[in-house]
Design a protein around this motif. Structure first.
Motif, PDB file in Angstrom:
ATOM      1  N   ALA A   1       0.837  -1.197   0.000  1.00 14.96           N
ATOM      2  CA  ALA A   1       0.000   0.000   0.000  1.00 14.96           C
ATOM      3  C   ALA A   1       0.874   1.249   0.000  1.00 14.96           C
ATOM      4  N   GLU A   2       1.950   1.199   0.796  1.00 18.78           N
ATOM      5  CA  GLU A   2       2.916   2.298   0.772  1.00 18.78           C
ATOM      6  C   GLU A   2       3.534   2.440  -0.611  1.00 18.78           C
ATOM      7  N   ALA A   3       3.919   1.269  -1.153  1.00 18.38           N
ATOM      8  CA  ALA A   3       4.602   1.265  -2.450  1.00 18.38           C
ATOM      9  C   ALA A   3       3.726   1.898  -3.517  1.00 18.38           C
ATOM     10  N   ALA A   4       2.423   1.651  -3.404  1.00 23.30           N
ATOM     11  CA  ALA A   4       1.515   2.221  -4.397  1.00 23.30           C
ATOM     12  C   ALA A   4       1.657   3.738  -4.443  1.00 23.30           C
ATOM     13  N   GLN A   5       1.983   4.333  -3.301  1.00 21.37           N
ATOM     14  CA  GLN A   5       2.192   5.784  -3.283  1.00 21.37           C
ATOM     15  C   GLN A   5       3.578   6.159  -3.816  1.00 21.37           C
ATOM     16  N   GLU A   6       4.547   5.266  -3.578  1.00 19.00           N
ATOM     17  CA  GLU A   6       5.930   5.605  -3.912  1.00 19.00           C
ATOM     18  C   GLU A   6       6.271   5.349  -5.374  1.00 19.00           C
ATOM     19  N   VAL A   7       5.643   4.345  -5.957  1.00 23.82           N
ATOM     20  CA  VAL A   7       6.003   3.924  -7.306  1.00 23.82           C
ATOM     21  C   VAL A   7       5.908   5.046  -8.342  1.00 23.82           C
ATOM     22  N   PRO A   8       4.845   5.842  -8.342  1.00 21.65           N
ATOM     23  CA  PRO A   8       4.789   6.907  -9.349  1.00 21.65           C
ATOM     24  C   PRO A   8       6.004   7.810  -9.298  1.00 21.65           C
ATOM     25  N   ALA A   9       6.619   7.923  -8.107  1.00 21.25           N
ATOM     26  CA  ALA A   9       7.795   8.768  -7.999  1.00 21.25           C
ATOM     27  C   ALA A   9       9.072   8.023  -8.361  1.00 21.25           C
ATOM     28  N   GLY A  10       8.947   6.794  -8.716  1.00 16.88           N
ATOM     29  CA  GLY A  10      10.113   6.044  -9.154  1.00 16.88           C
ATOM     30  C   GLY A  10      10.824   5.296  -8.044  1.00 16.88           C
ATOM     31  N   ASN A  11      10.219   5.211  -6.869  1.00 12.96           N
ATOM     32  CA  ASN A  11      10.848   4.452  -5.788  1.00 12.96           C
ATOM     33  C   ASN A  11      10.286   3.036  -5.759  1.00 12.96           C
ATOM     34  N   PHE A  12      11.033   2.086  -6.262  1.00 13.17           N
ATOM     35  CA  PHE A  12      10.519   0.733  -6.417  1.00 13.17           C
ATOM     36  C   PHE A  12      10.920  -0.225  -5.308  1.00 13.17           C
ATOM     37  N   ASN A  13      11.806   0.198  -4.429  1.00 10.04           N
ATOM     38  CA  ASN A  13      12.372  -0.774  -3.491  1.00 10.04           C
ATOM     39  C   ASN A  13      11.335  -1.442  -2.605  1.00 10.04           C
ATOM     40  N   ASN A  14      10.440  -0.664  -2.075  1.00 11.58           N
ATOM     41  CA  ASN A  14       9.387  -1.205  -1.230  1.00 11.58           C
ATOM     42  C   ASN A  14       8.573  -2.244  -1.998  1.00 11.58           C
ATOM     43  N   PHE A  15       8.273  -1.865  -3.227  1.00 12.61           N
ATOM     44  CA  PHE A  15       7.464  -2.748  -4.076  1.00 12.61           C
ATOM     45  C   PHE A  15       8.189  -4.055  -4.352  1.00 12.61           C
ATOM     46  N   ILE A  16       9.461  -3.936  -4.732  1.00  9.25           N
ATOM     47  CA  ILE A  16      10.222  -5.140  -5.079  1.00  9.25           C
ATOM     48  C   ILE A  16      10.363  -6.051  -3.862  1.00  9.25           C
ATOM     49  N   ALA A  17      10.708  -5.464  -2.729  1.00  9.90           N
ATOM     50  CA  ALA A  17      10.919  -6.284  -1.536  1.00  9.90           C
ATOM     51  C   ALA A  17       9.637  -7.007  -1.135  1.00  9.90           C
ATOM     52  N   ALA A  18       8.562  -6.235  -1.000  1.00  7.35           N
ATOM     53  CA  ALA A  18       7.315  -6.845  -0.519  1.00  7.35           C
ATOM     54  C   ALA A  18       6.794  -7.881  -1.503  1.00  7.35           C
ATOM     55  N   SER A  19       6.764  -7.515  -2.809  1.00  3.56           N
ATOM     56  CA  SER A  19       6.182  -8.462  -3.744  1.00  3.56           C
ATOM     57  C   SER A  19       7.096  -9.663  -3.933  1.00  3.56           C
ATOM     58  N   GLY A  20       8.404  -9.445  -3.899  1.00  3.63           N
ATOM     59  CA  GLY A  20       9.317 -10.579  -4.019  1.00  3.63           C
ATOM     60  C   GLY A  20       9.158 -11.553  -2.866  1.00  3.63           C
ATOM     61  N   PHE A  21       9.183 -11.035  -1.642  1.00 10.34           N
ATOM     62  CA  PHE A  21       9.002 -11.893  -0.469  1.00 10.34           C
ATOM     63  C   PHE A  21       7.702 -12.685  -0.569  1.00 10.34           C
ATOM     64  N   MET A  22       6.671 -11.970  -0.949  1.00  8.87           N
ATOM     65  CA  MET A  22       5.360 -12.599  -0.953  1.00  8.87           C
ATOM     66  C   MET A  22       5.250 -13.617  -2.077  1.00  8.87           C
TER      67      MET A  22
END
Lengths: 324, 317, 323, 297
Positions: free
Chosen positions: D252-273
């Protein structure tokens, strides 16, 4: 007609992969079939008779099954090496097959007419109309009442016996040279069984078809077949014409089978004759003769070497060192 | 006529179901729901004012009376007004459901067609490499979260970090081209996911059918494998396939699009529900729950009727 | 007392619901007024084709299904209305052997657990006595003693059937319903199991109701035979009478329909047309008349009664208008 | 053909008994992919236990940098907008996932199993009518709306999400078990038990339930995965985890960050999951293959 056999099976070996290892369901059998002959294959469950029947049409489920050796020559040509698409034109047209369970062998969601027409059109250039006429004629021939109406009925609207008769009609609708019938009456009541067997014999005469009848019922064999193969554990143990087999069975297994089947007798017996023991596990076959453990004539030699199927006289071939 | 009587009987039989759904939504949303008294009154209300409002809102009535009032609202389709916007619930639904349909129908149709074709291929070549690859893709589809896919597809297709060929979000549909512009990425994302579960399910159904005796019979008579697959087997497997499609229909239309529409800002029912969930807008949730249940019941009846069309053994008796 | 079991006018109907309100419109008459007697240490063979109600009859007698009407007298006591508790006590004396050697044993229990279950249920004996009894039972059914800790799936059909028999024998029953016990078995194993059953009868004096579709099997095992058609007994007499002198046209055609394992003896048989009609819609009059080669006008209208055409000592009951 | 295989496996080839369980285990051991998947799940379990014991992941809520930072040696996946270590948060999320998965899978399977067994055993009678009615009702309410309604009713209960999942997920298990029990009920070994005079309770517990446990086992693995996946969506809808951090909250956080180009949260969470769910699904498949002798594959 030259001397060529209609069908010749040579040294056929069929293997199945199970989770406990490989199993030879059919282990080096050879036999042949002449025009308009009726050949019976008899044996108990697991002896390989159904697998043999399926292999003649290359219908063995693969995986797990596989023909690993041998030839099946139909009119001199080997079908083991035939491609699946070549087999498609072969099945139903040259060799046809019917199965044990009439209840499930027809597709429940199509009318029997639809299914019969499909088979006819698969192998002929008949138009839909012509195919339908032919199907109706076929139903008339097997004496289904009101064929014009019944052709539009679904399988579930018919009794088991009638379905099996329709299966036979379908199987013979393209005049195949051979009909393979795998336990065609086992699932039916005795009174219906008689109808179906009579039907097979009648159509066989009319179309001049050769029949391979696979069954565990020696009574059915005695009444319909001209020649008989007896199978045990994937091997043929005895081959003879029907009267010789029933009059003077040579293999101890055949003899045991013949005496142990429940039949109506003049006098009640105190104790039924039996074959002791059980069929060995195909995964752990004994060395030597596979029947040795149950055999009453067994000698040391039987446990060391497997007896080959040999001509013992001009009528019988037996795989036994010490036949009757 | 038979069909009509059957549907009628089925409908009567499903009354307990509707009853149960309304009871649960009543208990959760009204009986234990938020007390609206303080929203209506200003600060520091007197005891008398509170009791008055309680009486007006019917809070002092016994459980059953309150439930029957609620039930009456529902069967007359009177869901009142949205708490947050004040708009009539029925008009919100009328406005937004067509938008959701415009997104969900392409997903439903293409997702199922692709899945069925993949399932047929996998089932036909079962045990072979093709089957294993298809099933591997399906397991991945099953394992990925909707949210991940939606974010990922947006990055790939709509952002400057990816291909950047579609708008990031929104819904300014005027023509078919602009419709395609906004609908493509959401549809692609959803189809990818639906393939996962659907293909597995359909493959299992088809494989079961392939191993049946009548298929062996058809093969023994020389039927062409493609004809076998598309005529015999497909028609036989149609009952479970259709059931799955029809039964999931109401959920897809009314509730399935929450994540998708909120993420892509598509003004469909999903977005409305997303806002309603975030703000606790009960009249809308109440209406959505009831509507879904109603459509669900109708779908159940529909599937039963479809059975008779597909399978001659089934009669409506 | 000679009669162990007496069944009087037993009926088992299954309601058939239809219409808008799903009301019971008519009944499927699986067992329709059946009466017979089984004496101590004797076997009654019950023959009929699939769907004739023979299985329902066997289950109803053991109250695995509740009878619709009629009496079941076991040692003179009517067990139809016995309470569950009392019936469970009676179950020690009445047991059953099933057709399907694969479905009749719980796949997750060892052979020992399966055979011990009846002993545990009725609290028979101490732990040691139970173990001894289980080993004895294995001897009785000719199974090796080392099978105890194995599971059903490791055995062949014939061996499983023996396990089922051992379980039925555990309580020393006086009466056993054997429901097609050999029809799922291979021919060479069939006679083994049949011999075992006759042996048990001699050894323990058990009475059997032996249900089968196969007249050839029934002959060896039975003292009396009853032939069933669409829920009714159409012929009932001693085994000798039935096979030497069958009276009912149905029995005759059944006997002739059996293929004979002798190629010289080409059969002279009347091939019955059609299949047995289902009990859903039995024909009026004699249920057999649509297939009967000798049907007369009266057969179409009047249901024939079961009457004794033999003598008082040598009874031969037939329900046919020809007699 | 089948008879051949059956015959060859049915014969007495062992001097000891092989129960259906050990047979399944033998099959499972041969399934390499399934075993690999199982070990992946075990590693995750190890992480979850480690977090519980405080070995790592304990600093998930500490602000270690000023806002977003990229990948570095100290912070493998960088930090999020609040300056929290993403890797730590992902590790902690593993614990949350297992906690949700276990609670929901165990309780829902148990509930569904018991209710299904009762409904199946008394099929057509009152308990069955009530239970089937009840799961019919639950099934006709859209899941996310049900959770939303429940969240309203339970106000701020931290376990609202668990309760919601349990009260909806039991229905699939119940349905399957009910069907299976009805099938088993008509098998001859149940009739044999009745003929012996075994009591109803004993029949249910000795004959019926042991023959459904393998289904319950598979069901619980499926529910475990479903729970983890649902948590993501619910957290996105603000209906999910209230305490601690989860992969859903990170996404949910990543959804806010991704448009700004910050993918780390997204990659970590989705990769783990993704890896956990993929492994669990694969293991569940292998388990199903091993336990169900009739499954066609």
């Amino acid at each position: 007609m030259n001397n060529q056999k209609l069908l010749e099976v040579q040294d056929l070996v069929i293997e199945f992969t199970t989770d406990k290892g490989k199993v030879r369901a059919v282990d080096g059998i050879s036999f042949s079939l002449n025009n308009s002959e009726t050949l019976g294959i008899v044996g108990e469950s697991g002896c390989g008779k159904t697998v043999t029947a399926l292999s003649l049409l290359k219908l063995i489920p693969s995986p797990p099954g596989k023909i690993i050796q041998g030839h099946i020559l139909y009119q001199g040509k080997d079908i083991v090496s035939k491609s699946e698409s070549a087999m498609r034109h072969f099945r139903g047209k040259e060799i046809s097959m019917i199965f044990q369970e009439p209840m499930t062998s027809l597709n429940p969601v199509f009318t029997i007419g639809n299914q019969m027409i499909d088979v006819i059109r698969q192998h002929t250039h008949a138009s839909k109309k012509e195919a339908k006429e032919r199907a109706i004629k076929m139903l008339e021939r097997i004496r289904i009442p009101n064929p014009e109406r019944r052709i539009d009925e679904y399988p579930h609207q018919m009794s088991g016996g009638m379905r099996q008769r329709i299966m036979i009609a379908m199987a013979l609708s393209c005049n195949p040279k051979i009909l393979v019938a795998d336990e065609p009456t086992t699932a039916l009541d005795v009174t219906v069984q008689a109808q179906v067997m009579a039907q097979i014999s009648e159509l066989q005469k009319k179309f001049n078809t050769a029949v391979i009848l696979v069954t565990h019922d020696l009574g059915v064999i005695a009444e319909t077949c001209t020649n008989v193969l007896v199978m045990y554990c994937g091997k043929i143990v005895e081959r003879a014409d029907v009267s010789t087999l029933f009059e003077s069975p040579r293999h101890p297994y055949t003899r045991g089978l013949l005496t142990s089947i429940p039949r109506i007798r003049e006098k009640k017996l105190e104790k039924l004759p039996t074959i002791e023991g059980t069929v060995p596990d195909l995964l752990h076959l004994p060395v030597g003769c596979r029947y040795a453990d149950r055999c009453e004539r067994v000698r040391d030699h039987c446990r060391l070497e497997e007896p080959p199927l040999e001509k013992k006289d001009d009528k019988t071939e037996v795989a036994c060192f010490y036949p009757y | 006529m038979d069909t009509f009587i059957y549907s009628l009987r089925k409908f009567f039989q499903s009354i307990p179901l509707i009853f149960g759904v309304t009871l649960i939504s009543f208990v959760l949303m009204v009986y234990f729901g938020p007390d609206k008294t303080y929203d209506l009154l200003g600060k520091n209300p007197t005891q008398q004012q509170i009791e008055e409002v309680h009486h007006q809102l019917g809070y002092d009535q016994p459980f059953l009376t309150r439930y029957f009032i609620f039930f009456k609202e529902i069967i007359t389709f009177d869901f009142g007004y949205s708490d947050s916007t004040g708009e009539k619930v029925s008009s919100i639904f009328a406005r937004t459901i067509p938008v959701s349909l415009a997104v969900q129908l392409p997903i439903l149709i293409s997702g199922n067609i692709i899945s069925i074709i993949l399932a047929l291929i996998a089932a036909y070549f079962r045990g072979k490499m093709i089957d294993k690859s298809v099933m591997f893709v399906a397991v991945i589809g099953m394992s990925v979260s909707y949210l991940i896919i939606v974010i990922l597809f947006q990055i790939i297709f709509c952002s400057s970090y990816g291909l950047n060929i579609f708008p990031v979000q929104g819904w300014e549909v005027e023509s078919f081209t602009s419709y395609l512009k906004y609908v493509t990425v959401p549809v692609l994302a959803s189809v990818f996911l639906s393939i996962g579960y659907n293909t597995r399910f359909y493959r299992a159904v088809i494989v079961e059918e392939i191993t049946k005796d009548h298929v062996r019979t058809a093969r023994a008579f020389g039927t062409h494998p493609l004809k076998l697959l598309f005529k015999n087997i497909l028609k036989n497997s149609l009952i479970p396939i259709m059931t799955r499609i029809i039964i999931t229909l109401p959920f897809i239309i009314i509730a399935g699009s929450i994540v998708l529409e909120s993420y892509f800002s598509i003004p469909g029912i999903g977005l409305v529900l997303y806002d309603a969930i975030l703000t606790g807008d009960l009249p809308i949730i109440k209406a959505a729950v009831t509507w879904t249940a109603m459509i669900y019941v109708l779908s159940l009846i529909l599937t039963d009727i479809m059975y008779t069309v597909v399978d001659p053994r089934v009669t409506l008796k | 007392m000679q009669n162990l079991l007496e069944v009087k006018n037993l009926k088992k109907y299954f309601p058939v619901k239809s219409g808008f309100l799903r009301r019971v419109r008519h009944h499927l008459k699986a067992v329709d007024g059946v009466s017979f007697v089984i004496q101590k240490a004797k076997t009654l063979g019950l023959v009929g084709e699939s769907g004739c109600g023979k299985t329902s009859l066997g289950r109803t007698i053991l109250r695995l299904m509740e009878a619709t009407a009629g009496e079941i007298l076991f040692e003179g006591i009517n067990i139809v209305h016995l309470s569950r508790k009392h019936m469970n006590k009676k179950r020690r004396d009445m047991q059953i052997i099933f057709q399907d050697p694969y479905g009749s044993l719980n796949p997750r229990m060892t052979i020992c657990e399966i055979i011990r279950e009846p002993l545990d249920t009725h609290n028979i004996g101490s732990k040691e006595e139970k173990s001894k009894r289980i080993l004895d039972l294995l001897d009785v059914v000719h199974l090796r003693r080392n099978v105890l800790n194995r599971y059903p799936h490791e055995f062949s059909g014939g061996q499983r059937q023996r396990i089922g028999i051992a379980r039925a024998l555990a309580l020393h029953p006086k009466f056993i319903v054997a429901d097609e016990p050999v029809s799922a078995l291979d021919v060479s194993v069939q006679s083994q199991v049949l011999n075992l059953i006759s042996e048990l009868q001699k050894k323990f004096g058990i009475s059997f109701l032996f249900i089968s579709h196969d007249l050839a099997v029934v002959q060896h095992i039975s003292h009396d035979v009853a032939v069933m058609y669409l829920g009714k007994i159409v012929e009932k007499t001693s085994t000798e009478n039935l096979y030497k002198n069958p009276k009912h046209p149905y029995t005759q055609s059944l006997l002739l329909a059996i293929p004979v394992a002798d190629p010289k003896q080409k059969p002279q048989r009347i091939i019955l047309e059609g299949d047995a009609p289902s009990s859903w819609a039995p024909p009026p009059g004699c249920p057999f008349h649509p297939r009967c080669p000798e049907a007369k006008e009266i057969c179409r209208e009047v249901i024939p009664e079961l009457k004794n055409v033999g003598t008082a000592e040598n009874e031969h009951w037939v329900s046919c208008h020809l007699y | 053909m089948n008879e051949v295989i059956q015959n060859s496996t049915n014969k007495q080839t062992h001097t000891y008994g092989e129960s259906l369980w050990s047979k399944a285990l033998r099959k499972l051991r041969k399934d390499t992919i399934g075993i690999v998947a199982f070990f992946v799940v075990l590693i995750y379990l190890g992480i979850a236990v480690g977090v519980c014991l405080g070995f790592f992941g304990s600093s998930w809520d500490r602000f270690v940098t000023d806002g977003y930072s990229g990948m570095s040696r100290q912070h493998i996946f960088g930090t999020n907008l609040n300056g929290q270590d993403i890797f730590e948060r992902a590790l902690y999320g593993t614990k949350t996932a297992f906690q949700i998965g276990f609670i929901v899978a165990i309780v829902a399977t148990f509930l569904g199993g018991i209710l299904g067994a009762v409904a199946g055993f008394f099929s057509g009678k009152i308990p069955d009518v009530l239970i089937t009615w009840f799961y019919g009702v639950i099934d006709s309410i859209p899941f996310y709306l049900f959770v939303a309604a429940l969240a309203v009713a339970l106000a701020d209960n931290p376990y609202a999400m668990h309760i919601a999942m349990i009260s909806t997920f039991w229905t699939s298990t119940c349905r399957i078990i009910r069907g299976e029990v009805i099938k088993i009920k008509h098998l001859e070994y149940i009739e044999a038990a009745r003929a012996i005079g075994v009591s109803y309770t004993k029949i249910i517990f000795k004959h019926i339930i042991p023959n459904t446990i393998h289904i319950l086992l598979v069901q619980s693995t499926i529910l475990f995965v479903t729970a983890i996946k649902s948590e993501v969506i619910l957290s996105f809808l603000n209906l999910g985890v209230k305490e601690g951090v989860s992969w859903g909250l990170m996404l949910a956080e990543a959804a806010q960050e991704v448009p700004a180009g910050n993918f780390n949260n997204f990659i970590a969470a989705s990769g783990f999951m993704l890896i956990l769910v993929l492994a669990f699904n694969t293991f569940s498949d292998a388990l199903q293959d091993a336990l169900d002798p009739k499954k066609v594959s």
